[in-house]
Design a protein around this motif. Structure first.
Motif, PDB file in Angstrom:
ATOM      1  N   GLU A   1     129.592 -35.535  84.098  1.00 34.88           N
ATOM      2  CA  GLU A   1     129.829 -34.187  83.255  1.00 34.88           C
ATOM      3  C   GLU A   1     129.218 -33.540  83.615  1.00 34.88           C
ATOM      4  OE1 GLU A   1     130.470 -37.292  81.706  1.00 34.88           O
ATOM      5  OE2 GLU A   1     132.280 -37.952  82.011  1.00 34.88           O
ATOM      6  N   VAL A   2     127.875 -33.802  84.066  1.00 36.04           N
ATOM      7  CA  VAL A   2     126.961 -32.703  83.371  1.00 36.04           C
ATOM      8  C   VAL A   2     126.867 -32.357  85.086  1.00 36.04           C
ATOM      9  CG1 VAL A   2     124.692 -32.464  83.971  1.00 36.04           C
ATOM     10  CG2 VAL A   2     125.620 -33.759  81.980  1.00 36.04           C
ATOM     11  N   LEU A   3     126.796 -33.280  86.393  1.00 40.96           N
ATOM     12  CA  LEU A   3     127.140 -32.663  87.579  1.00 40.96           C
ATOM     13  C   LEU A   3     128.147 -31.601  87.536  1.00 40.96           C
ATOM     14  CD1 LEU A   3     126.080 -36.049  89.438  1.00 40.96           C
ATOM     15  CD2 LEU A   3     124.850 -34.599  89.387  1.00 40.96           C
ATOM     16  N   ASP A   4     129.405 -32.012  87.349  1.00 43.34           N
ATOM     17  CA  ASP A   4     130.385 -31.096  87.709  1.00 43.34           C
ATOM     18  C   ASP A   4     130.190 -30.084  87.426  1.00 43.34           C
ATOM     19  OD1 ASP A   4     131.386 -33.031  88.594  1.00 43.34           O
ATOM     20  OD2 ASP A   4     132.904 -33.697  87.203  1.00 43.34           O
ATOM     21  N   PHE A   5     129.437 -29.641  85.789  1.00 48.40           N
ATOM     22  CA  PHE A   5     129.245 -28.975  85.375  1.00 48.40           C
ATOM     23  C   PHE A   5     128.130 -27.884  85.395  1.00 48.40           C
ATOM     24  CE2 PHE A   5     127.354 -26.461  81.626  1.00 48.40           C
ATOM     25  CZ  PHE A   5     128.120 -25.423  81.073  1.00 48.40           C
ATOM     26  N   GLU A   6     126.946 -28.799  86.294  1.00 47.76           N
ATOM     27  CA  GLU A   6     126.022 -27.847  87.125  1.00 47.76           C
ATOM     28  C   GLU A   6     126.841 -27.244  88.584  1.00 47.76           C
ATOM     29  OE1 GLU A   6     123.362 -30.623  87.863  1.00 47.76           O
ATOM     30  OE2 GLU A   6     122.332 -30.581  86.507  1.00 47.76           O
ATOM     31  N   ARG A   7     127.639 -27.508  88.252  1.00 48.34           N
ATOM     32  CA  ARG A   7     127.994 -27.782  90.235  1.00 48.34           C
ATOM     33  C   ARG A   7     129.484 -26.413  89.782  1.00 48.34           C
ATOM     34  NH1 ARG A   7     128.980 -32.954  92.052  1.00 48.34           N
ATOM     35  NH2 ARG A   7     126.926 -33.973  93.120  1.00 48.34           N
ATOM     36  N   GLU A   8     129.994 -25.956  89.083  1.00 54.05           N
ATOM     37  CA  GLU A   8     131.117 -25.304  88.552  1.00 54.05           C
ATOM     38  C   GLU A   8     130.298 -24.332  88.123  1.00 54.05           C
ATOM     39  OE1 GLU A   8     135.521 -25.123  86.701  1.00 54.05           O
ATOM     40  OE2 GLU A   8     134.509 -27.044  87.102  1.00 54.05           O
ATOM     41  N   TYR A   9     129.596 -24.114  86.869  1.00 50.88           N
ATOM     42  CA  TYR A   9     129.160 -23.395  86.233  1.00 50.88           C
ATOM     43  C   TYR A   9     127.813 -22.547  86.189  1.00 50.88           C
ATOM     44  CZ  TYR A   9     133.548 -23.607  84.074  1.00 50.88           C
ATOM     45  OH  TYR A   9     135.152 -23.774  83.924  1.00 50.88           O
ATOM     46  N   LEU A  10     126.773 -23.527  86.335  1.00 53.08           N
ATOM     47  CA  LEU A  10     125.373 -23.393  86.539  1.00 53.08           C
ATOM     48  C   LEU A  10     124.678 -23.008  87.391  1.00 53.08           C
ATOM     49  CD1 LEU A  10     124.050 -26.179  83.437  1.00 53.08           C
ATOM     50  CD2 LEU A  10     124.430 -23.472  83.350  1.00 53.08           C
ATOM     51  N   PHE A  11     124.885 -23.291  88.179  1.00 53.15           N
ATOM     52  CA  PHE A  11     123.956 -23.070  89.841  1.00 53.15           C
ATOM     53  C   PHE A  11     124.653 -21.673  90.584  1.00 53.15           C
ATOM     54  CE2 PHE A  11     123.139 -27.669  90.930  1.00 53.15           C
ATOM     55  CZ  PHE A  11     122.119 -27.549  90.297  1.00 53.15           C
ATOM     56  N   PRO A  12     126.357 -21.841  89.976  1.00 56.36           N
ATOM     57  CA  PRO A  12     126.713 -20.201  90.716  1.00 56.36           C
ATOM     58  C   PRO A  12     126.201 -19.436  89.523  1.00 56.36           C
ATOM     59  CG  PRO A  12     128.334 -22.106  90.487  1.00 56.36           C
ATOM     60  CD  PRO A  12     127.247 -22.377  90.228  1.00 56.36           C
ATOM     61  N   ASN A  13     126.129 -19.489  88.443  1.00 54.44           N
ATOM     62  CA  ASN A  13     125.527 -18.537  87.959  1.00 54.44           C
ATOM     63  C   ASN A  13     123.822 -18.165  87.500  1.00 54.44           C
ATOM     64  OD1 ASN A  13     127.599 -16.900  86.002  1.00 54.44           O
ATOM     65  ND2 ASN A  13     128.291 -19.203  85.961  1.00 54.44           N
ATOM     66  N   GLY A  14     123.456 -18.538  88.485  1.00 56.47           N
ATOM     67  CA  GLY A  14     121.682 -18.433  88.854  1.00 56.47           C
ATOM     68  C   GLY A  14     120.412 -19.377  88.117  1.00 56.47           C
ATOM     69  N   PHE A  15     121.494 -19.949  87.283  1.00 56.95           N
ATOM     70  CA  PHE A  15     120.121 -20.939  86.482  1.00 56.95           C
ATOM     71  C   PHE A  15     120.256 -22.842  87.198  1.00 56.95           C
ATOM     72  CE2 PHE A  15     123.111 -19.219  83.095  1.00 56.95           C
ATOM     73  CZ  PHE A  15     122.190 -19.010  82.414  1.00 56.95           C
ATOM     74  N   ARG A  16     118.621 -23.262  86.661  1.00 52.98           N
ATOM     75  CA  ARG A  16     118.527 -23.973  87.804  1.00 52.98           C
ATOM     76  C   ARG A  16     117.753 -25.039  86.766  1.00 52.98           C
ATOM     77  NH1 ARG A  16     121.486 -22.965  90.838  1.00 52.98           N
ATOM     78  NH2 ARG A  16     121.020 -21.975  93.080  1.00 52.98           N
ATOM     79  N   GLU A  17     117.425 -26.617  86.679  1.00 53.16           N
ATOM     80  CA  GLU A  17     116.936 -27.160  85.964  1.00 53.16           C
ATOM     81  C   GLU A  17     115.255 -27.214  86.290  1.00 53.16           C
ATOM     82  OE1 GLU A  17     116.737 -31.692  85.439  1.00 53.16           O
ATOM     83  OE2 GLU A  17     117.747 -31.302  86.300  1.00 53.16           O
ATOM     84  N   THR A  18     114.468 -26.310  84.487  1.00 56.24           N
ATOM     85  CA  THR A  18     113.050 -26.680  85.176  1.00 56.24           C
ATOM     86  C   THR A  18     112.911 -28.022  84.479  1.00 56.24           C
ATOM     87  OG1 THR A  18     113.950 -25.781  82.872  1.00 56.24           O
ATOM     88  CG2 THR A  18     113.948 -23.956  84.096  1.00 56.24           C
ATOM     89  N   ARG A  19     113.057 -28.935  83.237  1.00 55.30           N
ATOM     90  CA  ARG A  19     112.384 -29.784  83.199  1.00 55.30           C
ATOM     91  C   ARG A  19     113.526 -30.976  81.762  1.00 55.30           C
ATOM     92  NH1 ARG A  19     110.549 -29.491  77.837  1.00 55.30           N
ATOM     93  NH2 ARG A  19     110.887 -28.434  76.025  1.00 55.30           N
ATOM     94  N   VAL A  20     112.527 -31.879  81.995  1.00 54.15           N
ATOM     95  CA  VAL A  20     113.532 -33.021  81.011  1.00 54.15           C
ATOM     96  C   VAL A  20     112.949 -33.461  79.436  1.00 54.15           C
ATOM     97  CG1 VAL A  20     115.496 -35.112  81.364  1.00 54.15           C
ATOM     98  CG2 VAL A  20     114.870 -33.762  83.307  1.00 54.15           C
ATOM     99  N   ASN A  21     113.447 -32.903  79.227  1.00 55.91           N
ATOM    100  CA  ASN A  21     113.295 -33.413  77.623  1.00 55.91           C
ATOM    101  C   ASN A  21     112.029 -34.870  76.996  1.00 55.91           C
ATOM    102  OD1 ASN A  21     112.984 -32.050  74.822  1.00 55.91           O
ATOM    103  ND2 ASN A  21     114.419 -32.739  74.157  1.00 55.91           N
ATOM    104  N   GLY A  22     111.061 -35.505  77.005  1.00 58.47           N
ATOM    105  CA  GLY A  22     110.652 -36.182  77.416  1.00 58.47           C
ATOM    106  C   GLY A  22     109.657 -36.936  77.950  1.00 58.47           C
ATOM    107  N   ARG A  23     109.108 -37.180  78.013  1.00 59.55           N
ATOM    108  CA  ARG A  23     107.223 -37.458  78.918  1.00 59.55           C
ATOM    109  C   ARG A  23     107.642 -38.440  79.880  1.00 59.55           C
ATOM    110  NH1 ARG A  23     103.645 -40.813  75.580  1.00 59.55           N
ATOM    111  NH2 ARG A  23     104.331 -39.417  73.751  1.00 59.55           N
ATOM    112  N   ASP A  24     108.211 -39.128  79.738  1.00 57.51           N
ATOM    113  CA  ASP A  24     109.184 -39.985  81.197  1.00 57.51           C
ATOM    114  C   ASP A  24     110.400 -39.871  81.676  1.00 57.51           C
ATOM    115  OD1 ASP A  24     110.512 -40.478  79.332  1.00 57.51           O
ATOM    116  OD2 ASP A  24     110.180 -43.037  79.463  1.00 57.51           O
ATOM    117  N   GLY A  25     110.930 -38.778  81.392  1.00 62.26           N
ATOM    118  CA  GLY A  25     112.504 -37.777  82.038  1.00 62.26           C
ATOM    119  C   GLY A  25     113.656 -37.874  81.726  1.00 62.26           C
ATOM    120  N   THR A  26     113.100 -39.745  79.731  1.00 59.99           N
ATOM    121  CA  THR A  26     114.282 -40.032  80.009  1.00 59.99           C
ATOM    122  C   THR A  26     115.352 -39.119  78.551  1.00 59.99           C
ATOM    123  OG1 THR A  26     113.496 -41.670  78.191  1.00 59.99           O
ATOM    124  CG2 THR A  26     113.757 -42.328  81.288  1.00 59.99           C
ATOM    125  N   GLY A  27     114.993 -37.800  77.761  1.00 62.21           N
ATOM    126  CA  GLY A  27     115.244 -37.324  77.359  1.00 62.21           C
ATOM    127  C   GLY A  27     116.786 -37.218  77.516  1.00 62.21           C
TER     128      GLY A  27
END
Length: 97
Positions: free
Chosen positions: A9-35
């Motif tokens: 669901e997150v991958l589809d949301f990224e491809r359809e809405y976030l990336f075309p609107n100029g959003f890029r992933e900056t960080r993941v919550n949590g120290r080890d990236g499992t947030g």
């Protein structure tokens, strides 16, 4: 940035809405990236969005409405040479659908 598996669901949301609107992933919550939240930043407007990894239909609709996100899917009735997110108005200018 950690390389972790994201739900479909997150991958589809990224491809359809976030990336075309100029959003890029900056960080993941949590120290080890499992947030439980993913953080996105628009590089042009510097607007931030937090997306939960358990994304459902209602939350997706709320994020789209609050942040004025435009889909990159093809709109019915559009010509091949036009951008799928823009539409011609009678005055000749382009307008978001």
């Amino acid at each position: 940035m950690s390389r972790r598996r994201k739900p479909k669901e997150v991958l589809d949301f990224e491809r359809e809405y976030l990336f075309p609107n100029g959003f890029r992933e900056t960080r993941v919550n949590g120290r080890d990236g499992t947030g439980s939240h993913l953080h996105y930043l628009n590089r042009v407007t510097h607007k931030r969005i937090e997306v939960n990894t358990r994304l459902n239909r209602e939350v997706k609709a709320r994020l789209i409405k609050e942040n004025n996100l435009v889909s990159n899917k093809k709109v019915k009735g559009m010509k091949k040479n036009e951008s799928p997110t823009l539409r011609r108005v009678r005055s000749g200018s382009l307008q978001y659908c």
